[in-house]
Write a protein that holds these residues in place. Structure first.
Motif: not given
Length: 449
Positions: A181-184, A263-269
């Protein structure tokens, strides 16, 4: 705000030295003999407690309450300094990670004679404020849990229904339906979603999940719900543990997966986060993140966002088959050298009573500790059109939810001092999760002394 402790270690040491030397004699912060001084940090709650003060003064002719509010960043520093200078308040809002150290330094007044009945409050709240010496040092004030706030427009555009978002599950191997869900929900600058071919993780326009920083040693609104739903606990005991468990393979697998979302880009750094300028709620408000884990004390903030409609979902089901959320509860404590101790005890009794807690509840800002106060808060949120089920259900449903508290141990300031840079290092990508083995050894060595 009631998250990570901004502990002033040097001041705490100075406090210990000054108390041993007998420097802090109490001065009542300049208040008159008929005045009770009261400190709190949440500006949103100030009007509610001003209303409580009026009710108290009406029931106690001749007594006045002087309330001082200051921001979280200044609160603990000024409170600690006030103990040294002898200008401490009579009563102050206390945090579960602080009272143990204050009790050890003997700057808190035991409240055993107030006759607090744990059954009058939400389960577990009263018990948390009993020190290792068996004395009570706080009366229950309010409570909060954590849930997932989400931008309803972004969720709809992603084809995710409220029912789907409220039935997510996760695991540390592939992230489960939560990670999907987070990825989408993640979208790059070219319009590609995180789960689509060609997604550019280095140029993200909207992150699926806002960052709340590294989480220090508690991860209240970051990773705590994941770690707990995987079966992990901070320490070897529910209260006053003597050994932390940050070297647990279960815990480290959770942390590796959670920060791996960045690292996958789904969670804000980590670089997107700033406690003052850009916390998780600000990222959602700016349209930079679709969702954020946050606490019940932030409900009004999220629902007041201009141009953005939000809703909430429960934390995801973990490998144990349960959902989990930290349940934090604040309390009111009386200082040992309070200038008006008799008046202070009356005020604290009133603060923890249905009379005050129903007043606070009707403001719809927090969930008061008493059952009647909680009921009043739920009704107040309902009048505003806000569904708070995601926050209240964990308290009522012990079968499907695991609730837990902040780690209650000695040396909370030292734990923070070690865990803050450790978790920042892992989140930032400079350190391996196994580096927590050494940090855990250092913490447990301090606790054993």
């Amino acid at each position: 705000m009631r998250v990570r402790m901004r502990s002033a270690v040097a001041l705490t040491g100075a406090l210990a030295l000054s108390l041993v030397a007998g420097c802090a004699k109490g001065g009542g912060a300049g208040a008159g003999a008929n005045t009770v001084t009261y400190w709190l940090w949440d500006s949103n709650q100030l009007p509610a407690y001003q209303a409580c003060a009026k009710g108290f003064e009406k029931e106690n002719p001749g007594l006045n309450v002087k309330i001082s509010q200051m921001g979280w960043d200044d609160y603990w520093t000024k409170l600690t300094a006030s103990f040294i200078a002898g200008t401490q308040p009579d009563v102050f809002t206390d945090h579960i990670q602080k009272f143990g150290q204050f009790a050890d330094l003997k700057v808190l007044e035991p409240l055993d004679d107030l006759g607090v009945n744990p059954a009058d409050y939400q389960s577990g709240l009263a018990d948390n404020w009993v020190g290792q010496d068996g004395h009570r040092y706080g009366t229950p004030k309010d409570w909060d849990t954590v849930a997932l706030f989400y931008n309803t427009k972004m969720a709809k555009a992603a084809g995710l229904t409220p029912q789907q978002l409220d039935s997510l599950s996760w695991n540390p191997k592939d992230g489960g339906s939560f990670e999907k869900a987070i990825a989408h929900l993640t979208v790059d600058v070219h319009g590609k979603r995180g789960d689509e071919p060609g997604f550019d993780k280095k140029h993200v326009k909207v992150y699926g999940l806002a960052t709340g920083g590294g989480g220090d040693g508690d991860g209240q609104t970051q990773w705590s719900n994941f770690a707990a739903s995987a079966g992990w606990s901070y320490t070897d005991k529910k209260r006053w543990g003597t050994k932390y468990d940050y070297d647990s393979k279960t815990f480290q697998s959770v942390i590796k997966w959670y920060f791996g979302l960045a690292k996958k880009g789904y969670l804000a750094p980590l670089t997107d986060y700033s406690a003052g300028a850009n916390p998780a709620n600000a990222q959602v408000a700016a349209g930079k993140a679709a969702t954020a884990f946050d606490g019940a004390w932030m409900i009004s903030t999220y629902y007041a966002m201009k141009g953005i409609k939000v809703a909430t979902a429960s934390t995801p089901v973990g490998p144990t088959g349960k959902r989990a959320t930290m349940m934090n509860g604040l309390a009111d404590s009386i200082t040992k050298n309070a200038h008006n101790k008799k008046g202070a005890k009356k005020w604290v009794q009133y603060l923890s009573s249905d009379a005050c807690q129903k007043i606070v509840g009707r403001y719809g800002i927090v969930f008061p500790a008493t059952l009647a106060g909680t009921k009043a808060a739920v009704a107040a949120y309902g009048k505003k059109g806000i569904d708070v089920t995601a926050f209240t259900e964990p308290v009522a449903d012990k079968k499907d939810f695991r609730t837990f508290t902040f780690p209650i141990t000695n040396n909370a300031a030292d734990v923070f001092a070690l865990m803050h840079p450790a978790m920042q290092g892992i989140f930032g990508g400079d350190k391996a999760v196994t580096s927590l083995d050494q940090t855990n050894d250092q913490i447990n060595l301090i606790l054993s002394q």
